[in-house]
Design a protein around this motif. Structure first.
Motif, short mmCIF file in Angstrom:
data_model
loop_
_atom_site.label_atom_id
_atom_site.label_comp_id
_atom_site.label_asym_id
_atom_site.label_seq_id
_atom_site.Cartn_x
_atom_site.Cartn_y
_atom_site.Cartn_z
N ASP A 164 0.80 -1.22 0.00
CA ASP A 164 0.00 0.00 0.00
C ASP A 164 0.83 1.28 0.00
OD1 ASP A 164 -2.22 -1.50 0.05
OD2 ASP A 164 -2.77 -1.08 2.13
N ARG A 165 2.05 1.14 0.47
CA ARG A 165 2.87 2.36 0.56
C ARG A 165 3.24 2.89 -0.82
NH1 ARG A 165 7.85 0.48 3.71
NH2 ARG A 165 7.63 -1.11 2.10
N TYR A 166 3.02 2.06 -1.83
CA TYR A 166 3.31 2.51 -3.19
C TYR A 166 2.04 2.85 -3.98
CZ TYR A 166 8.15 1.68 -2.26
OH TYR A 166 9.41 1.77 -1.73
N MET A 167 0.98 3.18 -3.23
CA MET A 167 -0.22 3.73 -3.86
C MET A 167 -0.17 5.23 -3.62
SD MET A 167 -3.16 1.13 -2.58
CE MET A 167 -4.43 2.00 -3.48
N ILE A 168 0.15 5.97 -4.65
CA ILE A 168 0.41 7.40 -4.46
C ILE A 168 -0.74 8.20 -5.05
CG2 ILE A 168 2.06 9.26 -4.88
CD1 ILE A 168 2.99 6.91 -3.03
N PHE A 169 -1.36 9.01 -4.23
CA PHE A 169 -2.50 9.83 -4.64
C PHE A 169 -2.63 10.97 -3.64
CE2 PHE A 169 -5.85 8.05 -1.73
CZ PHE A 169 -5.06 7.10 -1.11
N TYR A 170 -3.73 11.72 -3.70
CA TYR A 170 -3.81 12.93 -2.87
C TYR A 170 -3.72 12.66 -1.38
CZ TYR A 170 -8.76 11.70 -2.28
OH TYR A 170 -9.92 11.05 -2.00
N ASN A 171 -4.07 11.44 -0.98
CA ASN A 171 -4.06 11.13 0.44
C ASN A 171 -2.76 10.49 0.90
OD1 ASN A 171 -5.81 11.80 2.42
ND2 ASN A 171 -7.08 9.97 2.27
N GLN A 172 -1.91 10.16 -0.03
CA GLN A 172 -0.59 9.60 0.29
C GLN A 172 0.34 10.10 -0.81
OE1 GLN A 172 0.29 5.71 2.21
NE2 GLN A 172 0.70 5.04 0.12
N THR A 173 1.00 11.19 -0.51
CA THR A 173 1.65 11.92 -1.59
C THR A 173 3.09 11.49 -1.85
OG1 THR A 173 2.21 13.68 -0.06
CG2 THR A 173 0.18 13.95 -1.32
N SER A 174 3.58 10.54 -1.06
CA SER A 174 4.92 10.04 -1.42
C SER A 174 5.11 8.62 -0.93
CB SER A 174 6.02 10.95 -0.85
OG SER A 174 5.95 10.95 0.54
N SER A 175 5.99 7.91 -1.61
CA SER A 175 6.31 6.54 -1.24
C SER A 175 7.43 6.58 -0.18
CB SER A 175 6.73 5.78 -2.49
OG SER A 175 7.82 6.42 -3.09
N PRO A 176 7.75 5.43 0.42
CA PRO A 176 8.66 5.43 1.57
C PRO A 176 9.98 6.19 1.35
CG PRO A 176 7.67 3.27 1.34
CD PRO A 176 7.21 4.08 0.17
N ASN A 177 10.56 6.04 0.21
CA ASN A 177 11.84 6.72 -0.01
C ASN A 177 11.71 7.82 -1.06
OD1 ASN A 177 13.24 4.89 1.80
ND2 ASN A 177 12.82 3.37 0.20
N ASN A 178 10.51 8.33 -1.18
CA ASN A 178 10.26 9.40 -2.17
C ASN A 178 10.55 8.99 -3.60
OD1 ASN A 178 9.20 11.54 -0.60
ND2 ASN A 178 11.26 11.87 0.23
N GLU A 179 10.48 7.68 -3.88
CA GLU A 179 10.67 7.25 -5.27
C GLU A 179 9.53 7.77 -6.13
OE1 GLU A 179 10.13 5.18 -2.66
OE2 GLU A 179 11.33 3.34 -2.84
N LEU A 180 8.35 7.90 -5.47
CA LEU A 180 7.18 8.42 -6.17
C LEU A 180 6.62 9.56 -5.32
CD1 LEU A 180 5.31 5.02 -6.76
CD2 LEU A 180 6.75 6.23 -8.41
N THR A 181 6.36 10.68 -5.96
CA THR A 181 5.69 11.75 -5.22
C THR A 181 4.56 12.31 -6.07
OG1 THR A 181 7.12 13.51 -6.06
CG2 THR A 181 7.81 12.42 -4.03
#
Lengths: 376, 192
Positions: free
Chosen positions: A49-66
């Protein structure tokens, strides 16, 4: 390079995959669009789930996705080289919240760029879709230890829940209240089928010294701000008028004009600000409603007032119109226009347009009322 | 275990297997994971050509309107309209020993029917493959996955059987064309 649906190629032909890449997605249309980027595993499952990036979770654990919101969409920054090996595919999606489907969009664009230079662009229109309510715009995926890009442009009539099921997941935040939709100027969205009572709330910072001595003398330069909420209405039968505290036109909810103003909050004691209510059962009687605010007394300190309009409709996400332009001494501001859509619902458009008074605003929107000065 | 080929790979078919004659050429693909849009109708065809890669006559083009070659050596077993289901989507039966002497190559192609109108292409097709099965033993001899090499093409030459020093070999061609079946016909010298 313009990519069409079905286009697939190695990303390294277009960008340096060791460097961050920006994926900008936008839709122009009259629904509410959400944008997300899902990282899925080698079995095409949303296992983390940490790699589901959207308005409610704007970054992944290591900021690979923002994720960051843009004025008409979202911008994802993707650092492919630092993604964990378990993430083998990034899925860029658009989903509709509320009514509507993708066939009604006017355009959808996904642009992959690096260092500000667009490398791949996918442009779609409503004609590319039918009843899809959630689509996969594009995917970036590993294949034979290379990152590849695919312009998918396909989706699901069942919307985001079905899309998530496709990836073995479920809706991430089923119980949290829906995010309000903030309109940008000129942006228009439709409410969900508006059958209940639509409440248009204006709230603002009241400022200091409301009950102090100065306000009694009308010296509000350092004092409280009193905004009045009102509206112009136009009914289908041609009747027009205003609903506002000034002149004591409080309107009626169950009879024409089917718009009513709650009691005026001149004291600022009511934390909730001022409310206009629209009878959703009577939509077919109403042509349009122009919501405005004006400063009855005191100077036009819009910046300090920091007004915010919330349109609440049962079953719809709240719509927010922020009074985010302050650079004026004019005391009247047209906030939003509600217009009848097929007698089923209203569209809400953000205006935030300043005027010297009622008459000037009336002219601008071609209402055609006669204006005289009054007091409340 | 079949031999898995990669694009461009050539392999002996009858050399060392002199009794091999009747083979099944199976073609498969997956389409349409999403809602909306038209169904995909992919068609397998075979072009029987001379060494120059051209057909001697239009009758050497085996497809859904000309299912069986006059020699009886090549027979299309029928069109699958949707690509649904597991296993081969379309099968072409070939009897190597019956192939006329003037046929040096049999090219197998897959095209998307009405691709332009339906705005479809091979980028929307996944897991496409061709396999060759010995019809007598049921043994799968060759398997070639087309992988991710196709994008906006609407026709693919998947592979071809070809004569080499009196033996039949198979070439995993895997090259895409734009322009669908019409472009392929022009390529193989079929009048369209």
């Amino acid at each position: 390079m313009q990519a069409e649906r079905g286009f697939r190629d190695k990303l390294s032909k277009y960008i340096d995959t060791s460097q961050p890449v920006s994926v900008d997605v936008s839709v122009s249309g009259s629904a509410v669009y959400d944008y997300s980027c899902f990282g899925v595993d080698g079995n095409n499952k949303l296992s983390d789930d940490r790699y589901m990036i959207f308005y409610n979770q704007t970054s992944s654990p290591n900021n690979e996705l923002t994720y960051s919101q843009t004025h008409n969409g979202a911008d994802f920054t993707v650092n492919l080289s630092s993604l964990p090996p378990a993430i083998s595919r990034l899925v860029f999606t658009v989903s509709i919240d509320g009514p509507g489907d993708m066939s009604a969009i006017s355009s959808h664009t996904l642009t992959l760029s690096q260092g500000g230079t667009p490398a791949l662009t996918l442009t779609l229109s409503g004609g590319d879709f039918q009843q899809e309510r959630a689509i996969i715009s594009a995917e970036i995926y590993r294949k034979d230890s290379e990152w590849r890009f695919a312009a998918v442009a396909g989706g699901f009539n069942g919307g985001l829940p079905e899309l998530l099921r496709h990836y073995g997941g479920q809706e991430a935040v089923p119980d949290s209240p829906a995010k309000p939709v903030e309109l940008r100027k000129g942006h228009k969205v439709n409410l969900d089928k508006a059958s209940g009572e639509i409440v248009i709330n204006l709230n603002w910072h009241k400022g200091q010294g409301k009950r102090g001595l100065f306000s009694l003398f009308g010296n509000s330069s350092s004092g409280a701000i009193d905004l009045d909420l009102g509206c112009l209405f136009e009914l289908k039968d041609g009747r027009k008028g205003s609903v506002q505290a000034l002149g004591k036109h409080f309107g009626k909810l169950n009879d024409a004009p089917y718009v009513a103003l709650d009691g005026d909050d001149r004291t600022g004691d009511v934390a909730g600000g001022e409310n206009l209510r629209v009878n959703g059962q009577k939509i077919s009687q109403i042509r349009r409603i122009l919501v405005y605010t004006f400063i009855y007394e005191g100077i036009a300190n819009w910046k300090e007032a920091d007004g915010i309009v919330t349109v609440k409709c049962p079953g719809s996400r709240d719509i927010i119109v922020r009074l985010d332009e302050h650079d004026t001494k004019q005391g009247m501001c047209a906030l939003a226009m509600l217009e009848n859509v097929n007698d089923k619902t209203f569209s809400v458009e953000k205006l935030v347009q300043f005027f010297s008074g009622h008459e000037e605003m009336d002219k601008c929107y071609h209402w055609g009322l006669k204006w005289v000065y009054g007091r409340k | 275990m079949p031999i898995n080929l990669v694009k461009g790979q050539k392999i002996d078919l009858t050399k060392g297997n002199p009794n091999l004659s009747k083979i099944l050429v199976g073609l498969g693909w997956d389409v349409k994971k999403y809602d909306g849009g038209y169904d995909f109708d992919l068609d397998a065809s075979a072009f029987l050509t001379g060494a120059n890669g051209k057909v001697a006559s239009d009758a050497d083009f085996i497809f859904y309107h000309n299912l069986k070659h006059s020699s009886g050596a090549v027979e299309h077993t029928g069109d699958n309209l949707t690509g649904a289901g597991e296993g081969d989507d379309e099968v072409i039966r070939v009897d190597l020993k019956k192939l006329p002497a003037n046929v040096d190559k049999v090219a197998f192609t897959v095209t998307i029917y009405d691709a332009d109108e339906r705005r479809q292409n091979f980028g929307q097709v996944s897991n496409a493959y061709i396999r060759i099965v010995d019809e007598t033993s049921g043994r799968e001899l060759i398997h070639y996955d087309l992988g991710e090499d196709f994008s906006i093409e609407t026709a693919v030459v998947v592979g071809e059987l070809y004569r080499h020093s009196g033996e039949w070999k198979f070439n995993a061609i895997g090259s895409g064309f734009k322009g669908g079946l019409r472009a392929l016909c022009l390529n193989f010298g079929v009048n369209v």
